[in-house]
Design a protein around this motif. Sequence first.
Motif, PDB file in Angstrom:
ATOM      1  N   ASP A  76      -2.834  15.437   2.804  1.00 55.97           N
ATOM      2  CA  ASP A  76      -2.006  15.958   3.915  1.00 55.97           C
ATOM      3  C   ASP A  76      -1.370  15.925   3.455  1.00 55.97           C
ATOM      4  OD1 ASP A  76      -4.309  17.105   4.950  1.00 55.97           O
ATOM      5  OD2 ASP A  76      -5.274  14.941   6.332  1.00 55.97           O
ATOM      6  N   ARG A  79       0.101  18.338   1.065  1.00 52.83           N
ATOM      7  CA  ARG A  79       0.447  19.930   1.861  1.00 52.83           C
ATOM      8  C   ARG A  79       1.010  19.617   2.635  1.00 52.83           C
ATOM      9  NH1 ARG A  79      -4.013  19.640   4.826  1.00 52.83           N
ATOM     10  NH2 ARG A  79      -5.473  20.256   2.347  1.00 52.83           N
ATOM     11  N   ASP A  83       4.786  22.147   1.905  1.00 52.00           N
ATOM     12  CA  ASP A  83       5.359  22.930   3.258  1.00 52.00           C
ATOM     13  C   ASP A  83       6.636  23.201   3.181  1.00 52.00           C
ATOM     14  OD1 ASP A  83       3.128  23.705   3.967  1.00 52.00           O
ATOM     15  OD2 ASP A  83       1.982  22.732   5.461  1.00 52.00           O
TER      16      ASP A  83
END
Length: 219
Positions: A76, A79, A83
């Motif tokens: 996570d 990620r 982003d």
Amino acid sequence: MTQELPHSSPQSSPPSLRADARDNRDRLLEAARAVFSQEGLTVPTREIARRAGVGPATLYRHFPTKEALVTAAFTDQLRACQDIVDRASADPDPWRGLCQVIENICELHARDRGFTEAFLSAYPRAITVVTGRDRILATIADLARRAKLTGHLRPDFEPDDLILMLLANKGIQLTSPTTQLAASRRFAALLIQAITNCPHKTPLPPAVHLTGTRGRPAG
């Protein structure tokens, strides 16, 4: 300029797992993220199993190696890091985008010591982490190239300077999470001023007063 960072959420469990096995896996990942974030990656897996309330055998059934646990725990965060870079790369002003990358990645890494170590390849064979890291660094290198063309980024900046930045940011280890974050934000602002090719200097965030023993803020 700093954007609100996404918070990590439990990684989805494989759909084939029974409910109790999914619960155990989620508890292990939650415990691993918490322990790695606070203490780094040197914590033994048995301690993570203990904090998750399961036995070592249960941990090894889900994660046969520590490398597998590290990779799953930080999916996570990786990620979120991707982003940040993708949003910055899409900014029509590449210099502004690069500044956002520096500010937001410093903040992400200040919140999570363990992710910094994973990102810097404490486990170089963790394919998911390494592949994601290389993609992130390649995107930042392109962003820096475009920022140089605007005249705002000093021409001798190299993408490897980002690794130096993360190593330095990793060295900020304070007992107060609030002070840790404030110190990291000021460090990011100082770094941005160091790599700018323009004479104009923007105001820095408030200074963080540190005295006495390691990791103890003044006052």
